[in-house]
Structures are given as structure tokens and as C-alpha cells.
Write a protein that holds these residues in place. Structure first.
Motif, PDB file in Angstrom:
ATOM      1  N   MET A 189       0.819  -1.222   0.000  1.00 36.84           N
ATOM      2  CA  MET A 189       0.000   0.000   0.000  1.00 36.84           C
ATOM      3  C   MET A 189       0.853   1.273   0.000  1.00 36.84           C
ATOM      4  SD  MET A 189      -3.239  -0.555  -0.319  1.00 36.84           S
ATOM      5  CE  MET A 189      -4.073   0.897   0.309  1.00 36.84           C
TER       6      MET A 189
ATOM      7  N   VAL B 118      -7.066   2.148  -4.856  1.00 42.01           N
ATOM      8  CA  VAL B 118      -7.885   0.980  -4.500  1.00 42.01           C
ATOM      9  C   VAL B 118      -9.363   1.368  -4.479  1.00 42.01           C
ATOM     10  CG1 VAL B 118      -8.390  -0.720  -2.708  1.00 42.01           C
ATOM     11  CG2 VAL B 118      -6.013  -0.148  -3.249  1.00 42.01           C
TER      12      VAL B 118
ATOM     13  N   GLY C 199      -5.867  -3.726  -2.644  1.00 43.76           N
ATOM     14  CA  GLY C 199      -4.889  -3.332  -1.648  1.00 43.76           C
ATOM     15  C   GLY C 199      -4.250  -4.539  -0.993  1.00 43.76           C
TER      16      GLY C 199
ATOM     17  N   THR D  19      -9.108  -5.797  -0.010  1.00 47.07           N
ATOM     18  CA  THR D  19      -7.762  -5.668   0.541  1.00 47.07           C
ATOM     19  C   THR D  19      -7.334  -7.012   1.116  1.00 47.07           C
ATOM     20  OG1 THR D  19      -8.020  -3.309   0.991  1.00 47.07           O
ATOM     21  CG2 THR D  19      -6.338  -4.465   2.253  1.00 47.07           C
TER      22      THR D  19
END
Length: 280
Positions: A189, A202, A210, A234
Motif C-alpha cells: 500500500m 484501490v 490493496g 484488501t
């Protein structure tokens, strides 16, 4: 259903080139045994881990056969490991790039990694205005056509020959636009410098995911206070094998203790990585 550690550098000695141990990265790596890693995984209910075995001639002295060698080493425990490969597009001819992508795919990789900072190449260098690197375009096309994700390192690296001018995740935006069916994973990230950019990408790009590896779990909410907004896309990973990561089990325990919803934690550490990376 247990957990998945979706970003590790658990590199077993049998898969590494002999000159790996003479690299001048500035980091000393001690390979674990397969049995010890599985025992540690079992202690915290990790079903499988993703091992990123990427080529890096400048840092690790590894080449495109690395992920294939890793698959051979762990094949006896196929359901416990997922192997990600990759190429260095700026170090290969177009034919060589094609051959290695095909060989890695046939061997069973679950995705590819591009490390711009270690390979010294911009993630969007395939575009005409960025140099027109056709080997890189081939990587993205191949991954898209074979429904495999591409992990792209974002953020700085401490190793001696890393070139951190390639660390900005904004270059990945071009890829998301040009390859709309490609699943792109933003490793780390963008930490520490580029987290806001990574977070926004994202949020706004459907095909960018992510990934929070190498961010200390106890500092995750400092870096990403709105993590739950993107938790559905994520992925959790430890980055074990890298500097400062104490262990696969330790990192997962720390992550599971942070103050976000249980659903968000389980999505990131189980549901989401399973949707992207399959074990051997």
C-alpha cells in the motif's frame, strides 16, 4: 476455514541459486525448513501461504527459474503453498519473456510479481511515452488472458541497490486503465511515503486491490484509518522473510488483535486472498 498469509518471502535453501548467499543486498537471510514453516502455520490455523519467488538480478541474484525451483521444493505439500513468479521485463528479450511466462504458468504459479524498485523499471514503461517496453506489456497481457493477478511492489525498499524513484503507486493507474480485466495488487500500500495515493487507487479502480504486508499491524490504523472502507478488496500478508518481520504466526496474531470488525479481518486474511491465489 483458516487463514491465508498472502505475501511472504519464505525462500527455502533448496530453491535458491548458490550465489544468493553472496549477494550484496545488505540483508542476511536465513532460510527455514519446510517442516518448521508448516508447523508454525498450523499453530495459528493458516491453511496456506503465498511465497513470492520473483527474479531480481540486482538484489538477490535470482532469475526467472526461481519460482519453478520453489514449486519443485514444496510440491509434496501442494495444498499448503501458493507460488507467485515473475519476470524482469527489462532484462529479457521479447521471446525470452514469453518463454518464461509460459514455463512458469505451466509449472503452476498463481500470479506474477513486478518489483519496480528492485528491477529498476516503471510499472507503466510499456506505454509509448514511457519507453514502449513490449516485454512489460506482454506480462500484463499474459496475466490478463490467463486470469492471474499481478502484484506490484509500491513504496520504498531498504536494500542497497534498490532504486526508490520507481516506488510511486501512481504509475499503476495506467495499467488499471489499459488492462481492465487484469487484477492488480498494490503490495505494501505504498508505505511509508505513498499510502494516500495507494488508498485512493484501490477506492476508485475496480481492478486494483490493496495489500497490507510489511505494515506493522499495530500501526495499520495509523497508516490506513479508513481501512474498513476497502477491506472487501484488501489482502492480508506478513512479508515474512523480509527485514523486521518477526514471524508468520506473530504477525497474524498482531493483525487479528487490531480494533476493526471481525468481518473485515476475516475478509482480508481469508476470503479475499483465496479469491486471488490458489494453492498448488
Amino acid at each position: 476455514m483458516g487463514y491465508v498469509d498472502a505475501h511472504t518471502h519464505v525462500w527455502f535453501k533448496e530453491a535458491l541459486p548458490k550465489d544468493f548467499f553472496f549477494n550484496d543486498s545488505g540483508y542476511e537471510y536465513t532460510p527455514p525448513s519446510v517442516q518448521d514453516i508448516i508447523k508454525e502455520m498450523d499453530s495459528v490455523n493458516i491453511d496456506y501461504i503465498v511465497i513470492i519467488a520473483y527474479p531480481s538480478r540486482e538484489i538477490w541474484l535470482t532469475k526467472e527459474d526461481f519460482p519453478i525451483n520453489m514449486i519443485r521444493v514444496v510440491k509434496e505439500y501442494a495444498n499448503r503453498f501458493s507460488i507467485v513468479g515473475g519476470i524482469e521485463p527489462n532484462k529479457l528479450s521479447l521471446n525470452e519473456a514469453k518463454e518464461w511466462l509460459e514455463k512458469q504458468y505451466e509449472a503452476g504459479v498463481s500470479g506474477f510479481k513486478l518489483h519496480p524498485v528492485h528491477s529498476h523499471v516503471k510499472p507503466n514503461a510499456y506505454r509509448d511515452e514511457e519507453g514502449g517496453l513490449k516485454q512489460l506489456e506482454l506480462l500484463y497481457e499474459f496475466a490478463q488472458d490467463h486470469s492471474l493477478p499481478v502484484i506490484i511492489h509500491t513504496g520504498t525498499s531498504v536494500f542497497l541497490k534498490a532504486r526508490n524513484k520507481y516506488a510511486d503507486p501512481i504509475f499503476v493507474d495506467d495499467i488499471a486503465v489499459d488492462f481492465p480485466r487484469l487484477k492488480i495488487v498494490l503490495a505494501h500500500m505504498g508505505r511509508p511515503n505513498y499510502v494516500p495515493t495507494a488508498f485512493q487507487l484501490v477506492r476508485i479502480r475496480k481492478n486494483i486491490y490493496g495489500e497490507i504486508s510489511s505494515i506493522p499491524p499495530k500501526k495499520l490504523l495509523e497508516y490506513l484509518p479508513r481501512i474498513e472502507e476497502i477491506s472487501y478488496k484488501t489482502i492480508y500478508g506478513s512479508d515474512y522473510g523480509g527485514p523486521g518481520i518477526k514471524g508468520i504466526s506473530y504477525n497474524l496474531k498482531e493483525f487479528l488483535s487490531i480494533k476493526i470488525s471481525e468481518k473485515a479481518k476475516f475478509d482480508m486474511a481469508s476470503n479475499n486472498p483465496r479469491a486471488l491465489y490458489k494453492p498448488l
